[in-house]
Design a protein around this motif. Structure first.
Motif, short mmCIF file in Angstrom:
data_model
loop_
_atom_site.label_atom_id
_atom_site.label_comp_id
_atom_site.label_asym_id
_atom_site.label_seq_id
_atom_site.Cartn_x
_atom_site.Cartn_y
_atom_site.Cartn_z
N VAL A 82 -10.84 -6.23 4.35
CA VAL A 82 -9.88 -6.15 5.46
C VAL A 82 -10.57 -6.80 6.66
CG1 VAL A 82 -8.54 -4.66 6.99
CG2 VAL A 82 -8.82 -4.01 4.58
N THR A 138 -1.91 0.99 9.36
CA THR A 138 -2.86 1.89 8.66
C THR A 138 -2.28 3.30 8.74
OG1 THR A 138 -4.08 2.17 10.75
CG2 THR A 138 -4.94 0.53 9.21
N LEU A 150 0.85 -1.20 0.00
CA LEU A 150 0.00 0.00 0.00
C LEU A 150 0.88 1.24 0.00
CD1 LEU A 150 -2.76 -1.05 2.55
CD2 LEU A 150 -2.79 -1.22 0.06
N SER A 193 -3.65 -10.80 1.19
CA SER A 193 -4.89 -11.54 0.99
C SER A 193 -4.60 -13.00 0.70
CB SER A 193 -5.72 -10.91 -0.12
OG SER A 193 -5.16 -11.21 -1.37
N HIS A 241 -1.03 -4.84 2.38
CA HIS A 241 -2.29 -5.60 2.45
C HIS A 241 -1.94 -7.03 2.06
CE1 HIS A 241 -6.15 -7.15 0.77
NE2 HIS A 241 -6.66 -6.47 1.78
N ALA A 291 -8.15 -11.69 4.71
CA ALA A 291 -7.33 -10.58 4.21
C ALA A 291 -7.10 -9.61 5.35
CB ALA A 291 -8.04 -9.88 3.05
N TRP A 292 -5.92 -9.04 5.42
CA TRP A 292 -5.63 -8.11 6.51
C TRP A 292 -4.61 -7.10 6.03
CZ3 TRP A 292 -4.10 -13.18 6.16
CH2 TRP A 292 -2.73 -13.46 6.18
N VAL A 293 -4.45 -6.05 6.85
CA VAL A 293 -3.40 -5.07 6.58
C VAL A 293 -2.42 -5.10 7.73
CG1 VAL A 293 -4.61 -3.51 5.01
CG2 VAL A 293 -4.86 -3.20 7.49
N ILE A 295 -9.01 -2.06 -2.63
CA ILE A 295 -9.07 -3.00 -1.51
C ILE A 295 -10.53 -3.14 -1.08
CG2 ILE A 295 -8.38 -3.42 0.90
CD1 ILE A 295 -6.02 -3.56 -1.13
N CYS A 332 -6.38 2.36 -0.15
CA CYS A 332 -7.47 1.38 -0.38
C CYS A 332 -8.18 1.68 -1.70
CB CYS A 332 -8.49 1.43 0.76
SG CYS A 332 -7.89 0.69 2.27
#
Ligand code: ZN
Ligand code: ZN
Ligand code: ZN
Length: 261
Positions: free
Chosen positions: A71, A55, A10, A45, A43, A50-52, A68, A63
């Motif tokens: 999340v 932030t 990201l 997946s 990010h 799926a996660w980040v 995206i 995003c």
């Protein structure tokens, strides 16, 4: 399951981002899109989840840029502003009051609860707000079929977690975004990883981040299949800096995807 696992960068910039406002250096004026670096996060997946990881302040824009749409959880490395300030933009991923698991070390969670007290207060659970479900990290944990092992790193006075991502017995990726030192035990844990993603702030030494030379020394000890530099400042122009690196060592850029089949 667990595969394919896709890492999307990201952001790959240091805390100020690149270009830096009011700077007229060659990199800040570059028209190579890879020299436009938002604050660092990834990010991840997989078919199950799926996660980040982090932030940052541009989380919403990242995003949108990467489209995206999922999340399920957030994993934090540490609480510096360049890694947490997009927290409130988790709102679309808490639709209908859904709680979102937030994984962090006890000290990082304490800071998150202080800075974003409005979200963590039980009084403020309301549709449309971020509804965090705090999960303290004390050891390895699983997201879907992926195992995440916290990697304690020194980053000036801050203690940071890097993360090793493993699936189907493979060490897929190690994410070490912010560090000045990588302890021997961490190097042992991630040795031979398929992708080492590591802080390489700039050429000159810095008190809290690895320089390019220091990151290369760590990579030589880890012996990954590939190394990707991240958290870069405006000393490194993408094309010119990458051309000087050894084989299997590359510079990440915003939007880059690593796919593990
Ligand atoms: Zn940072
Ligand atoms: Zn500049
Ligand atoms: Zn930091």
């Amino acid at each position: 399951m667990g595969l394919p696992l896709i890492i999307t960068f990201l952001g790959t910039g240091t805390s100020q981002g690149v270009p830096v406002p009011a700077c007229d250096c060659e990199v800040c004026l570059s028209d190579d899109p890879r020299d436009n670096r938002t604050r660092s996060s990834i990010h991840v997946s997989t078919p199950e989840s799926a996660w980040v990881i982090d932030t940052g302040p541009e989380f919403r824009l990242q995003c949108l840029r990467e489209r995206i749409d999922r999340v399920d959880a957030v994993v934090y490395t540490h609480s510096h502003t360049d890694h947490i300030m997009g927290f409130d933009d988790l709102r679309p991923f808490c639709a209908n009051g859904r709680a979102i698991p937030i994984y962090a070390s006890p000290e990082t969670m304490e800071d998150l609860k202080r800075v974003f007290s409005f979200a963590f207060s039980p009084l403020s659970i309301a549709p449309g707000y971020v509804h965090p479900d705090p999960r303290l990290i004390h050891g390895p944990f699983e997201l879907g079929a992926t195992r995440l092992t916290p990697l304690p790193l020194k980053h000036g006075r801050a203690r940071v977690n890097g993360y090793l991502l493993e699936s189907q017995g493979r060490k897929l990726a190690a994410y070490l975004s912010d560090c000045k030192e990588v302890p021997a035990a961490v190097i042992e844990c991630i040795r031979g990883v398929e992708a080492l993603i590591i802080d390489a702030l700039r050429y000159t030494e810095h008190p809290t981040h690895l320089s390019v030379g220091e990151a290369l020394e760590i990579a030589a000890r880890v012996q990954p299949q590939a190394t990707w530099f991240t958290h870069l400042c405006h000393q490194l122009g993408h094309a010119s800096a990458e051309a000087k690196l050894p084989a299997r060592t590359r510079i990440a850029y915003d939007g880059l995807k690593l796919v593990f089949q």
